[in-house]
Design a protein around this motif. Structure first.
Motif, PDB file in Angstrom:
ATOM      1  N   VAL A 201      63.063  43.894   6.997  1.00 22.88           N
ATOM      2  CA  VAL A 201      61.580  44.401   7.212  1.00 22.88           C
ATOM      3  C   VAL A 201      61.794  46.059   7.194  1.00 22.88           C
ATOM      4  CG1 VAL A 201      61.475  44.433   9.684  1.00 22.88           C
ATOM      5  CG2 VAL A 201      59.337  44.421   8.084  1.00 22.88           C
TER       6      VAL A 201
ATOM      7  N   HIS B 273      50.974  41.928  -5.177  1.00 23.58           N
ATOM      8  CA  HIS B 273      51.938  43.160  -4.954  1.00 23.58           C
ATOM      9  C   HIS B 273      51.679  43.724  -3.613  1.00 23.58           C
ATOM     10  CE1 HIS B 273      52.002  43.242  -9.404  1.00 23.58           C
ATOM     11  NE2 HIS B 273      53.254  43.325  -9.157  1.00 23.58           N
ATOM     12  N   LEU B 274      52.980  43.549  -2.641  1.00 26.08           N
ATOM     13  CA  LEU B 274      52.821  44.007  -1.144  1.00 26.08           C
ATOM     14  C   LEU B 274      53.699  45.104  -1.314  1.00 26.08           C
ATOM     15  CD1 LEU B 274      53.094  40.440   0.383  1.00 26.08           C
ATOM     16  CD2 LEU B 274      51.028  41.723  -0.429  1.00 26.08           C
ATOM     17  N   GLY B 275      53.429  46.106  -0.179  1.00 28.07           N
ATOM     18  CA  GLY B 275      54.105  47.299  -0.053  1.00 28.07           C
ATOM     19  C   GLY B 275      54.104  48.248  -1.401  1.00 28.07           C
TER      20      GLY B 275
ATOM     21  N   GLU C  80      53.133  54.553   2.229  1.00 34.53           N
ATOM     22  CA  GLU C  80      52.201  53.870   2.934  1.00 34.53           C
ATOM     23  C   GLU C  80      51.397  53.335   1.872  1.00 34.53           C
ATOM     24  OE1 GLU C  80      51.106  56.589   5.521  1.00 34.53           O
ATOM     25  OE2 GLU C  80      49.599  57.343   4.419  1.00 34.53           O
ATOM     26  N   VAL C  81      50.697  52.148   2.075  1.00 37.07           N
ATOM     27  CA  VAL C  81      49.683  51.565   0.901  1.00 37.07           C
ATOM     28  C   VAL C  81      48.267  51.240   1.627  1.00 37.07           C
ATOM     29  CG1 VAL C  81      51.582  50.609  -0.416  1.00 37.07           C
ATOM     30  CG2 VAL C  81      50.261  49.077   1.137  1.00 37.07           C
ATOM     31  N   PRO C  82      47.313  51.247   0.847  1.00 36.09           N
ATOM     32  CA  PRO C  82      45.810  50.978   1.606  1.00 36.09           C
ATOM     33  C   PRO C  82      45.784  49.630   2.141  1.00 36.09           C
ATOM     34  CG  PRO C  82      45.780  51.760  -0.921  1.00 36.09           C
ATOM     35  CD  PRO C  82      47.159  51.365  -0.571  1.00 36.09           C
ATOM     36  N   GLY C  83      45.026  49.503   3.234  1.00 33.05           N
ATOM     37  CA  GLY C  83      44.965  48.230   3.666  1.00 33.05           C
ATOM     38  C   GLY C  83      45.832  47.636   4.713  1.00 33.05           C
ATOM     39  N   TYR C  84      45.706  46.372   5.067  1.00 30.49           N
ATOM     40  CA  TYR C  84      46.686  45.731   5.936  1.00 30.49           C
ATOM     41  C   TYR C  84      48.502  45.774   5.725  1.00 30.49           C
ATOM     42  CZ  TYR C  84      42.391  44.110   8.056  1.00 30.49           C
ATOM     43  OH  TYR C  84      41.114  43.925   8.389  1.00 30.49           O
ATOM     44  N   ASP C  85      49.133  45.908   6.617  1.00 33.38           N
ATOM     45  CA  ASP C  85      50.584  45.790   6.396  1.00 33.38           C
ATOM     46  C   ASP C  85      50.958  44.223   6.140  1.00 33.38           C
ATOM     47  OD1 ASP C  85      53.339  46.073   6.050  1.00 33.38           O
ATOM     48  OD2 ASP C  85      53.472  47.598   7.572  1.00 33.38           O
ATOM     49  N   LEU C  86      50.433  43.805   4.955  1.00 31.22           N
ATOM     50  CA  LEU C  86      50.929  42.580   4.470  1.00 31.22           C
ATOM     51  C   LEU C  86      52.476  42.201   4.180  1.00 31.22           C
ATOM     52  CD1 LEU C  86      47.941  41.528   2.537  1.00 31.22           C
ATOM     53  CD2 LEU C  86      48.235  41.169   4.877  1.00 31.22           C
ATOM     54  N   LEU C  87      53.041  43.494   3.813  1.00 26.88           N
ATOM     55  CA  LEU C  87      54.492  43.231   3.374  1.00 26.88           C
ATOM     56  C   LEU C  87      55.234  42.904   4.773  1.00 26.88           C
ATOM     57  CD1 LEU C  87      56.682  44.005   1.418  1.00 26.88           C
ATOM     58  CD2 LEU C  87      57.096  46.446   2.538  1.00 26.88           C
ATOM     59  N   ALA C  88      54.892  43.621   5.959  1.00 29.43           N
ATOM     60  CA  ALA C  88      55.622  43.210   7.219  1.00 29.43           C
ATOM     61  C   ALA C  88      55.363  41.946   7.645  1.00 29.43           C
ATOM     62  CB  ALA C  88      55.145  44.355   8.352  1.00 29.43           C
ATOM     63  N   LEU C  89      53.970  41.638   7.134  1.00 29.91           N
ATOM     64  CA  LEU C  89      53.695  39.878   7.737  1.00 29.91           C
ATOM     65  C   LEU C  89      54.401  38.825   6.783  1.00 29.91           C
ATOM     66  CD1 LEU C  89      51.659  37.975   9.369  1.00 29.91           C
ATOM     67  CD2 LEU C  89      50.127  38.299   7.341  1.00 29.91           C
TER      68      LEU C  89
ATOM     69  N   ARG D 236      55.112  51.612  12.683  1.00 34.40           N
ATOM     70  CA  ARG D 236      55.659  50.015  12.404  1.00 34.40           C
ATOM     71  C   ARG D 236      56.911  49.448  12.374  1.00 34.40           C
ATOM     72  NH1 ARG D 236      58.357  48.086   7.517  1.00 34.40           N
ATOM     73  NH2 ARG D 236      57.025  47.020   6.234  1.00 34.40           N
TER      74      ARG D 236
ATOM     75  N   ASP E 112      55.391  37.743  11.637  1.00 40.07           N
ATOM     76  CA  ASP E 112      55.379  39.122  12.416  1.00 40.07           C
ATOM     77  C   ASP E 112      53.923  39.536  12.592  1.00 40.07           C
ATOM     78  OD1 ASP E 112      55.785  41.569  13.451  1.00 40.07           O
ATOM     79  OD2 ASP E 112      57.356  41.932  11.968  1.00 40.07           O
TER      80      ASP E 112
ATOM     81  N   TYR F 282      48.580  56.610  -4.089  1.00 45.08           N
ATOM     82  CA  TYR F 282      47.244  56.584  -3.344  1.00 45.08           C
ATOM     83  C   TYR F 282      46.607  57.789  -2.720  1.00 45.08           C
ATOM     84  CZ  TYR F 282      49.229  51.876  -3.694  1.00 45.08           C
ATOM     85  OH  TYR F 282      49.574  50.523  -4.228  1.00 45.08           O
TER      86      TYR F 282
ATOM     87  N   HIS G 233      42.694  39.908   2.134  1.00 45.45           N
ATOM     88  CA  HIS G 233      42.434  40.895   3.312  1.00 45.45           C
ATOM     89  C   HIS G 233      41.342  40.257   3.904  1.00 45.45           C
ATOM     90  CE1 HIS G 233      45.166  43.979   1.980  1.00 45.45           C
ATOM     91  NE2 HIS G 233      44.794  44.646   3.101  1.00 45.45           N
TER      92      HIS G 233
END
Lengths: 491, 353
Positions: free
Chosen positions: A168, A185-187, A192-201, B115, B145, B307, B331
Motif C-alpha cells: 500500500v 482508475h484508482l490513485g 493526491e487524487v480527488p475523492g476518497y482514498d479508494l486505492l488504499a481500500l 495516510r 483497510d 488536478y 463514491h
C-alpha cells in the motif's frame, strides 16, 4: 469436457465463453483443472468450473460481462503462491488466472515509476530496473514467483517493509475492472487524487472488490551500501528483547529478522549459511545508507546487541557474505519443510514488546499439544510466522495443527495484534476474523463489498466471514485487546 | 477526556431524526472544502488526550480532538515525531482535523503521507456505531483497510474518535541549501536529487530560489555538504522557513486572491508560469495565486494529468475537481454504506457525498 456435471446455466455459460474467447484461453475438464485446485494453502482443494487465462484487459472484460450475464462467480488468481487460500477455486466459479498478463508496460525513470500488468512477478520488476539503479521495495519471500497483482490483493510485505512499507505504501495507481467489467482508475501519479482514498481500500481487498489489470509502482534508488549483522543468543527472550532495544534506540533497520533453534538447525542442514547451531535464537539485522552513516549505526547496533546479551556477532559487509547470511533465512521455510511431512505456516502480528512472552507461550503449547514449532519471522515489525510441524497422514494431526494455529492467532489479538500481517484472510482465517472484529465491523465490511460488487460475484466466501458463521462458531470478539472474562481458561 | 458516549448519542439521535451534523473541532481548516449543509454541530474539542503512547513500539493512539501542538510536544519529549510533518493551521488545530483533511507537510514525498502513517482508527459511522479498523501494529491485513479510507474523507464516512499513528525517531540533524534557479531548471534539479539514494527530506521553490533539505545523522550530512551546490541556510532560519511553508505562514499565502493547489506528476514542466506560485514536494504540488479563471486553471492542470483544488477562496462552491464516472457512482455507494442517511458532514467534499 464433462458437461454432464454442470447445471444448464453453467453449460450455456461455457458455450458462450468458448464463442467469445480464443480456445487456448479456456481450460476445462478435470485433468486440465487439477493444477489450479489450490493455492499455497494446499490442504484446501476444490475444482473450479473452468480456468480462463486472458491476455489483455479486453479479454478480462469479455469474461466479466459473460459472468454477469450468466450469474457465474469469479475467483481471481495471480501466481497462486498465497498462503491463506485466497485464490482457492470455488465450485461453480470461473478461476480467472492473470498469469499471462505478464508484460512490463512502461518504465519511467524520470518519475521513478513502473507500469506493469498484474501477472508480472514481483522480482521481475526489481530485475528490470536494477541496471538503472532502482528497485521495487516490497519483497515477500515468494518474490521469485508471486505476482504483483497478487501482492496488491494481499497488501504483501516482506523482509524490508519495516523501513520501506507494504504494498500500500509502494503502489501509486491501479487500473481495475469492476465485477461488471467497468474500468476504474484508482490513485495516480499525482501525490493526491480527488475523492476518497479508494486505492488504499482496494489494496489488500483479496480480490473481492475488483480485478486488477494494471499496476503502477513506485521505484526506489538502490541504497549505496548495505551491512548485515548476525547476532546469536543463548535465550529466545534475550533475542526478543534485543529487537525492541534496537527500535527503541531510534534505529529503523531495513530488515530485522529472527530465527529460533529449530529454524536455525533446519536452515544450517539445508544451505550451510554458517549459522551458530547451538544458539537458541539468532537475529539478522540489515542496515542500509551512506558509508559514513553505516559506520556509526553498525557500531551502535553492535553495542546494543552486546548489551542485550548476544554471545557472538558477525558483520557482513561484502555482497557474498551478506547473501550467505540471508540465504539461510530465505531458505528457512523449505528447510523446515524437510523436518516433517507437513508444516502449517502461521502469520500474525503482535507488538514487539510482547515477543518474548508470546514465543514462550507458543513453546509451552507446542509441548502440551505435541507438535513442534519452528519460528522464523519479521521480528522488527512483530510479524510472527510460527511453522507448526505435523504429519497429515497421522490421525488427528491436521485438526490439531489447525486448532493450534487458531489459538496462536487469538493470542496475537489478545496482546493487541492482528490475525494476519501479510498472508491475508482468504478462507484460512475466516474464523479468526470473528475474534478480531465485532459483528458491526464485519457488517460494515460486507456493506463496502456491496458498494463495489452488489451481486457478490467476485471471490465469494473469502476474506470476511458471514455473521452467521461467527455466531455458529461462538467466537469471542476481543475488544481492544481485552477478552471478556479474562479469568476463564479459553480454548 | 473521553466523551465517546455523548458523541455516540448525538450521532444516533441525528440518525434517527435524519438531521445532518457538521463535525468540528478547532475550525482552523473551515476554509477548506464546501460549506456543510447542516444546522447542528458535533463538537470533538473535548474528546482529547493521548490514549496510549508506546515509544518503543513506534505508535501513539490519540483522541481526535487532541491539539496537534500538544501531541507533538509529547512525542518530542521522547525524541519522536509524526514523520509526515502535519501542517498546523492554528493553535486549535487538532490531529483529527489533520487526518480528516489528509494534510501532510514538506516531508511527504520522502517520508510518506498522513495516510501512510495511519495504523488504525476508531470511528462512529453514520448509524452511530462504534467501530475499530486497523490497529497499532505496523502490519495488519485483516479485512478491508477502512482506516486509511478515512484519511481525506473530511468526516463524510465516519466521525474520527481515536487514531493510531506510526511515530518515528526525530532526525538528528537537518541541513537546508538554497540555490538560485528558474522554475524549469529547479524542476530538473529536483528530479535529479529524487533519483538518488540521499536523505532528501523536503524541497520547495519560490521567487527564483530552490530549497533542498536533507535530514539524518551528522556524519551523513557532513558527507553531503561537498556534493550540493548553493548556500547553506542557518539552522534556525531553515527551521522557521519550513515551518512557515508547512503552516502557510509565508507572505505568499497571506494575499487575498484565491489560492489553488495543483497536484501534478513530478517533473511536469512549468504550468501557468505567468502566475505567482510556490512549488513543494519535488514539484508535484504547486500553489498558485492570481486572476486566471477556474476553468483555465482546471483545463491547464488536467491537460498535464493533474488536478487543481481551489484551496482557499471566497466562492468555494466546487473546490474539488469533479469525479468522472464510474468513480462518482462508486463514491456515492461507499458513502451510503458508511452513512446511509447522509448525516455526517454532507456536502463538504462534494454536493452528493
Amino acid at each position: 469436457m464433462e458437461e454432464s456435471t454442470h447445471t444448464p446455466a453453467e453449460q450455456d455459460f461455457l458455450r458462450a465463453l468458448a464463442a467469445a474467447l480464443p480456445a487456448e484461453r479456456v481450460r476445462s475438464g478435470r485433468e486440465s483443472l487439477q493444477p489450479y485446485e489450490c493455492d499455497g494453502l494446499s490442504v484446501l482443494r476444490e475444482l473450479p468450473l473452468c480456468v480462463v487465462l486472458p491476455q489483455d484487459r479486453e479479454e478480462v472484460q469479455t469474461l466479466l460481462r459473460l459472468c454477469r450475464q450468466y450469474q457465474i462467480p469469479v475467483v481471481p488468481r495471480g501466481a497462486g503462491t498465497g498462503l491463506s487460500g485466497g485464490a482457492r477455486p470455488v465450485a461453480g466459479a470461473v478461476l480467472l488466472s492473470l498469469a499471462r498478463m505478464n508484460r512490463i508496460l512502461d518504465i519511467d525513470l524520470e518519475n521513478r515509476t513502473a507500469r506493469v500488468q498484474p501477472g508480472v512477478r514481483n522480482l521481475a520488476i526489481s530485475q528490470a530496473v536494477r541496471p538503472f539503479g532502482f528497485y521495487y521495495a516490497p519483497d515477500p519471500s515468494s518474490q521469485i514467483a508471486c505476482s504483483i497483482g497478487g501482492n496488491v490483493a494481499e497488501n504483501s510485505g516482506g523482509v524490508h517493509c519495516l523501513k520501506y512499507g507494504l504494498t500500500v505504501h509502494n503502489v501509486l495507481a491501479l487500473e481495475v475492472l469492476t465485477a461488471d467489467g467497468e474500468v476504474l482508475h484508482l490513485g495516480g501519479l499525482t501525490p493526491e487524487v480527488p475523492g476518497y482514498d479508494l486505492l488504499a481500500l482496494f489494496i489488500g481487498s483479496e480480490g473481492l472488490l475488483g480485478i486488477v489489470v494494471e499496476v503502477t509502482v513506485r521505484l526506489l534508488p538502490v541504497p549505496e551500501n548495505t551491512v548485515v549483522l548476525l547476532a546469536a543468543f543463548a535465550e529466545l527472550g534475550l533475542a526478543a528483547d534485543a529487537v525492541s532495544a534496537i527500535i527503541a534506540a531510534g534505529i529503523i533497520p531495513a530488515g530485522l529478522e529472527m530465527m529460533d533453534r529449530l529454524a536455525i538447525q533446519a536452515a544450517e542442514d539445508f544451505v550451510h549459511a554458517g549459522y551458530p547451531r547451538d544458539a537458541a535464537a539468532i537475529l539478522l539485522c540489515e542496515l542500509d545508507g551512506s558509508a559514513e552513516e553505516l559506520v556509526e549505526r553498525v557500531a551502535l547496533v553492535e553495542e546494543i546487541l552486546r548489551r542485550q546479551g548476544a554471545d557472538s556477532i558477525r558483520v557482513a559487509r561484502d555482497p557474498d557474505t551478506r547473501a550467505l547470511l540471508w540465504k539461510g533465512r530465505k531458505a528457512a521455510f523449505p528447510a523446515v519443510g524437510r523436518m516433517a511431512p507437513d508444516y502449517y505456516c502461521m502469520d500474525g502480528t503482535i507488538p514487539r514488546g510482547r515477543l518474548a512472552e508470546v514465543l514462550e507461550r507458543i513453546a509451552r503449547w507446542s509441548e502440551e499439544i505435541g507438535l513442534a514449532v519452528a519460528n522464523v519471522f519479521h521480528a522488527g515489525d512483530g510479524n510472527l510466522h510460527p511453522l507448526i510441524l505435523y504429519d497429515a497422514n497421522a490421525a488427528g494431526q491436521i485438526a490439531a495443527a489447525e486448532s493450534f494455529g487458531q489459538r496462536i492467532l487469538a493470542l496475537c489479538v489478545e496482546v493487541g495484534g492482528s490475525i494476519t500481517g501479510e498472508h491475508g484472510v482468504g478462507v484460512e482465517k475466516l474464523d479468526s476474523m470473528c475474534v478480531q472484529f465485532s459483528a458491526a465491523e464485519l457488517e460494515t465490511m460486507h456493506r463496502i463489498k456491496g458498494a463495489f460488487d452488489p451481486e457478490g460475484r467476485l471471490n465469494p466466501g473469502k476474506a470476511v466471514p458471514t455473521l452467521h458463521r461467527c455466531a455458529e462458531l461462538g467466537a469471542m470478539h476481543v475488544h481492544g485487546g481485552v477478552l471478556p472474562f479474562p479469568e476463564l481458561e479459553r480454548f | 477526556m473521553d466523551i465517546t458516549g455523548r458523541l455516540q448519542e448525538q450521532v444516533q439521535d441525528a440518525y434517527a431524526a435524519q438531521r445532518p451534523l457538521r463535525i468540528r473541532a478547532g475550525t482552523t481548516k473551515s476554509f477548506y472544502g464546501r460549506p456543510v449543509d447542516a444546522d447542528a454541530e458535533l463538537d470533538l474539542r473535548e474528546h482529547s488526550g493521548i490514549v496510549d503512547y508506546q515509544p518503543a513500539e513506534l505508535y501513539v493512539t490519540v483522541r481526535a480532538g487532541t491539539r496537534l501542538r500538544e501531541l507533538q510536544e509529547t512525542l518530542a519529549g521522547q525524541s519522536q515525531t509524526l514523520a509526515f510533518e502535519p501542517p498546523c493551521h492554528g493553535e486549535d488545530s487538532t490531529i483529527g482535523g489533520v487526518v480528516a483533511c489528509g494534510f501532510s507537510g514538506p516531508a511527504r514525498p520522502y517520508a510518506g503521507s498522513a495516510r501512510d502513517h495511519l495504523l488504525g482508527v476508531r470511528i462512529l459511522d453514520g448509524r452511530g456505531q462504534d467501530l475499530r479498523f486497523g490497529g497499532h501494529v505496523m502490519k495488519n491485513v485483516a479485512g478491508y483497510d477502512l482506516s486509511r479510507l478515512m484519511v481525506g474523507a473530511q468526516g463524510s464516512l465516519g466521525v474520527l474518535l481515536e487514531l493510531s499513528l506510526k511515530v518515528l525517531p526525530l532526525p538528528a540533524r537537518h541541513m537546508t541549501f538554497v540555490q538560485e534557479r528558474q522554475m524549469a531548471a529547479a524542476i530538473k534539479e529536483l528530479q535529479r536529487w529524487e533519483a538518488q539514494p540521499v536523505p532528501l527530506s523536503a524541497s520547495a521553490w519560490m521567487d527564483g530560489q530552490l530549497y533542498l533539505r536533507f535530514s539524518g545523522a551528522e556524519s551523513v550530512l557532513a558527507g553531503l555538504r561537498a556534493c550540493v551546490d548553493g548556500d547553506l541556510f542557518l539552522p534556525d532560519e531553515a527551521t522557521r522557513f519550513w515551518a512557515q511553508l508547512r503552516d502557510q505562514q509565508l507572505p505568499f499565502f497571506a494575499s487575498g486572491s484565491p489560492l489553488w493547489r495543483l497536484a501534478l506528476p513530478t517533473g511536469t514542466q512549468p504550468v501557468l508560469s505567468e502566475l505567482p506560485q510556490v512549488l513543494e514536494w519535488g514539484g508535484s504540488i504547486r500553489w498558485l495565486r492570481g486572476d486566471a479563471s477556474a476553468e483555465e486553471i482546471r483545463a491547464q492542470t488536467a491537460s498535464r494529468n493533474g488536478y487543481a483544488i481551489q484551496y482557499r477562496g471566497e466562492s468555494n462552491s466546487q473546490p474539488f475537481p469533479p469525479l468522472p464516472e464510474p468513480l462518482r457512482t462508486l463514491h456515492g455507494r461507499v458513502k451510503d454504506a458508511m452513512d446511509p442517511r447522509h448525516i455526517l458532514n454532507p456536502g463538504r467534499l462534494y454536493t452528493d457525498l
